[in-house]
Scaffold this active site. Structure first.
Site, PDB file in Angstrom:
ATOM      1  CG  ASP A  37      14.374  -6.637  98.924  1.00  0.00           C
ATOM      2  OD1 ASP A  37      14.661  -6.262  97.796  1.00  0.00           O
ATOM      3  OD2 ASP A  37      13.376  -7.335  99.177  1.00  0.00           O
ATOM      4  CG  PHE A  95      12.429 -14.555  99.500  1.00  0.00           C
ATOM      5  CD1 PHE A  95      13.624 -15.049  98.995  1.00  0.00           C
ATOM      6  CD2 PHE A  95      11.349 -14.448  98.622  1.00  0.00           C
ATOM      7  CE1 PHE A  95      13.749 -15.425  97.654  1.00  0.00           C
ATOM      8  CE2 PHE A  95      11.456 -14.819  97.286  1.00  0.00           C
ATOM      9  CZ  PHE A  95      12.664 -15.305  96.803  1.00  0.00           C
ATOM     10  CD  GLU A 213       8.165  -7.529  95.569  1.00  0.00           C
ATOM     11  OE1 GLU A 213       8.315  -8.692  95.182  1.00  0.00           O
ATOM     12  OE2 GLU A 213       8.936  -6.609  95.245  1.00  0.00           O
ATOM     13  CD1 TRP A 302      12.249  -5.790  92.302  1.00  0.00           C
ATOM     14  CD2 TRP A 302      13.765  -7.237  91.551  1.00  0.00           C
ATOM     15  NE1 TRP A 302      12.686  -6.529  93.381  1.00  0.00           N
ATOM     16  CE2 TRP A 302      13.613  -7.430  92.947  1.00  0.00           C
ATOM     17  CE3 TRP A 302      14.685  -8.039  90.869  1.00  0.00           C
ATOM     18  CZ2 TRP A 302      14.332  -8.387  93.662  1.00  0.00           C
ATOM     19  CZ3 TRP A 302      15.412  -8.998  91.592  1.00  0.00           C
ATOM     20  CH2 TRP A 302      15.232  -9.161  92.957  1.00  0.00           C
TER      21      TRP A 302
HETATM   22  C1  FRU Z   1      11.564  -7.365  96.892  1.00  0.00           C
HETATM   23  C2  FRU Z   1      11.552  -8.876  96.938  1.00  0.00           C
HETATM   24  C3  FRU Z   1      10.849  -9.364  98.176  1.00  0.00           C
HETATM   25  C4  FRU Z   1      11.438 -10.715  98.395  1.00  0.00           C
HETATM   26  C5  FRU Z   1      12.863 -10.483  97.983  1.00  0.00           C
HETATM   27  C6  FRU Z   1      13.543 -11.670  97.360  1.00  0.00           C
HETATM   28  O1  FRU Z   1      12.601  -6.843  96.169  1.00  0.00           O
HETATM   29  O2  FRU Z   1      10.940  -9.391  95.779  1.00  0.00           O
HETATM   30  O3  FRU Z   1       9.449  -9.355  98.082  1.00  0.00           O
HETATM   31  O4  FRU Z   1      11.329 -11.153  99.696  1.00  0.00           O
HETATM   32  O5  FRU Z   1      12.851  -9.433  97.039  1.00  0.00           O
HETATM   33  O6  FRU Z   1      14.899 -11.403  97.213  1.00  0.00           O
END
Ligand code: FRU
Length: 495
Positions: A37, A95, A213, A302
């Site tokens: 991200d 994160f 997210e 993902w």
């Molecule tokens: C989205 C996510 C977020 C998290 C991050 C971890 O892609 O799952 O929710 O903060 O990636 O890398």
């Protein structure tokens, strides 16, 4: 640090490109290792900051921190020292999150401090803060982290993350949107340190195939009418995307004070997606950009992100895009267009309308692998129409519109390497309710990706691909008569 790219830097970039055949030319990639991200995107003092989920040791997701790159123009990026990294504070990894400019010194770190918000992962997900008093070169973690604790461990699941903070003029408060399992929570604060939960939004509305997210919350005017503004909530979801895996949905609504709590209200019934392709995730906008919503997303999914066949690095960002709200046949929707900044790297034509022919391959050379194709055609009596790009090995991508069933599509079934994940090689669709008489496509190709803006960004599809040889051929295909109104292919390079 030199931020304006010079010839030497560009030379380095070119050398890397020839060694690593899938590394894009004009999309941001980290020099090494895993990236997901975009984080902490803020514009300040002539510079765009792009932080991102980064693993500095490996090309798979494991030990996350915030990598950091800076650009003055959104196209030439300089990777700099990591912004925020795990340490012995006991709070775990760093994160996703966001950053703002604290113009009025609400937090007390100083006027115009850059303040970042991120999720700490230990012992459970909680929200933390860091700040920079040197234009983002170094970041100091707030001594009293976490600023939002995850106290109700039994009732709050460990999906409590990705704070996106904005300044909300009407209430004169900072508003944080936070992803909590299957909904978004809105929190407010006057000093960026003490936060109160105001409201929730999302249960039972929109798409719920997976965890919510990386929210973003932006106010946009409809059709550029400053007297008609809406609040748009972007929510990434994994899985549950329109073509499988992760994707970003959005809502259009109002943000109001309801009994003293700032509350999001949307009457939207249908699911809406920022991008119908499989490879634009966790996209959010830069803060502190006046009158524009410029977004960038992680160009992967993902479903297979940790398996894609790149060496040394894994994960690229999309091109920067401008999001707008438009009333299209009575429905208020987001349209996306390539950010204006890209104009400066779109170069000379490698094919023009004089080269256009129908249902036969045109060899335009390898520059196609880093190029922009624009095409506009009248398509009254056809069933299926579009453009195919490919190489001499027969690997190709078909990008088109099925007029019979009214959907746009990108077909990467035979686009090159695809054995790393079953189901990768597929045709993906973006349904539209309209039966079009004219088709407009702007396509950005960059080694291992295609980003397609259909009909002025009414639908967008971003797809990664792994052709084993650069694409050099283009074919305009159709099953009946079409009229080509516009066609050109222009090279894109950073030099
Ligand atoms: C989205 C996510 C977020 C998290 C991050 C971890 O892609 O799952 O929710 O903060 O990636 O890398």
């Amino acid at each position: 640090m030199i931020l304006v790219a010079n010839k030497e830097q560009n030379m380095k970039k070119q050398e890397i490109t020839s060694i690593e055949k899938y590394r894009p030319v004009y999309h941001y990639t980290p020099k090494k290792n895993w990236m997901n991200d975009p984080n902490g995107m803020v514009y300040y003092d002539g510079e765009y900051h792009l932080c991102y989920q980064h693993d500095s040791n490996d090309i798979i997701f494991s030990d996350m921190s915030w990598g950091h790159a800076i650009s003055t123009d959104l196209v030439q990026w300089e990777e700099c020292a990591k912004a925020i990294v795990p340490d012995n504070d006991g709070l775990g990894m760093i994160f996703s999150g966001s950053a703002v400019v604290d113009k009025n010194n609400c937090a007390g770190f100083g006027v115009n401090t850059l303040v970042a918000f991120y999720t700490s992962t230990k012992p459970r997900q909680q929200q933390s803060m860091a700040y920079s008093i040197d234009r983002g070169r170094t970041w100091i973690k707030y001594i009293e982290n976490p600023i939002i604790k995850n106290e109700e461990w039994d009732s709050i699941p460990d999906d409590f993350r990705d704070p996106k903070v904005i300044w909300h003029k009407d209430s004169q408060k900072w508003i944080m949107s936070l992803a909590v399992k299957d909904h978004i929570e809105f929190w407010s604060s006057c000093n960026l340190k003490d936060w109160t939960k105001d409201s929730e939004f999302g249960q039972g509305v929109g798409s719920h195939g997976g965890v919510w997210e990386c929210p973003d919350f932006i106010e946009l005017s409809v059709d550029n009418d400053q007297t008609n503004k809406k609040w748009v909530l972007l929510v990434s979801i994994n899985p549950g995307g329109p073509n499988g895996g992760s994707a970003t949905q959005y809502f259009v609504g109002e943000f109001k004070d309801v009994d003293g709590q700032m509350t999001y209200i949307s009457s939207q019934k249908d699911e809406k997606w920022i991008d119908y392709g499989t490879d634009n995730y966790a996209g959010v906008t830069w803060s502190n950009v006046e009158n524009k919503a410029i977004a960038i997303g992680w160009m992967s999914n993902w479903d297979y992100a940790d398996k894609v066949p790149t060496n040394n690095w894994r994960g690229a960002m999309t091109i920067p895009r401008e999001l707008e709200l438009k009333n299209i046949e009575g429905e208020i929707s987001i349209t996306s267009k390539p950010a204006f900044a890209l104009k400066q790297i779109i170069g000379a034509a490698i094919a023009t309308i004089d080269d256009a022919s129908i249902n036969s391959n045109i060899n335009v050379g390898e520059e196609l692998s880093s190029s922009r194709i624009k095409v506009k055609m009248d398509i009254c009596d056809i069933k299926d129409v579009g453009i195919e790009i490919g190489n001499s090995k027969g690997e190709h991508v078909k990008i088109g519109y099925n007029k019979l069933d009214t959907y746009f599509y990108v077909d990467r079934s035979n686009s090159g390497e695809n054995s790393f994940k079953s189901g990768f090689a597929k045709l993906h669709k973006a349904k539209t309710n309209r039966n079009l008489e004219s088709l407009d496509m702007e396509i950005f190709i960059d080694k291992s990706s295609v980003e397609v803006f259909f009909n002025n960004g009414e639908r967008v599809m971003t797809e990664i691909i792994f052709p084993t040889e650069d694409f050099n051929m283009v074919k305009i295909f159709c099953d009946n008569k079409i009229e080509i109104r516009e066609f050109d292919i222009k090279r894109i390079s950073l030099i």
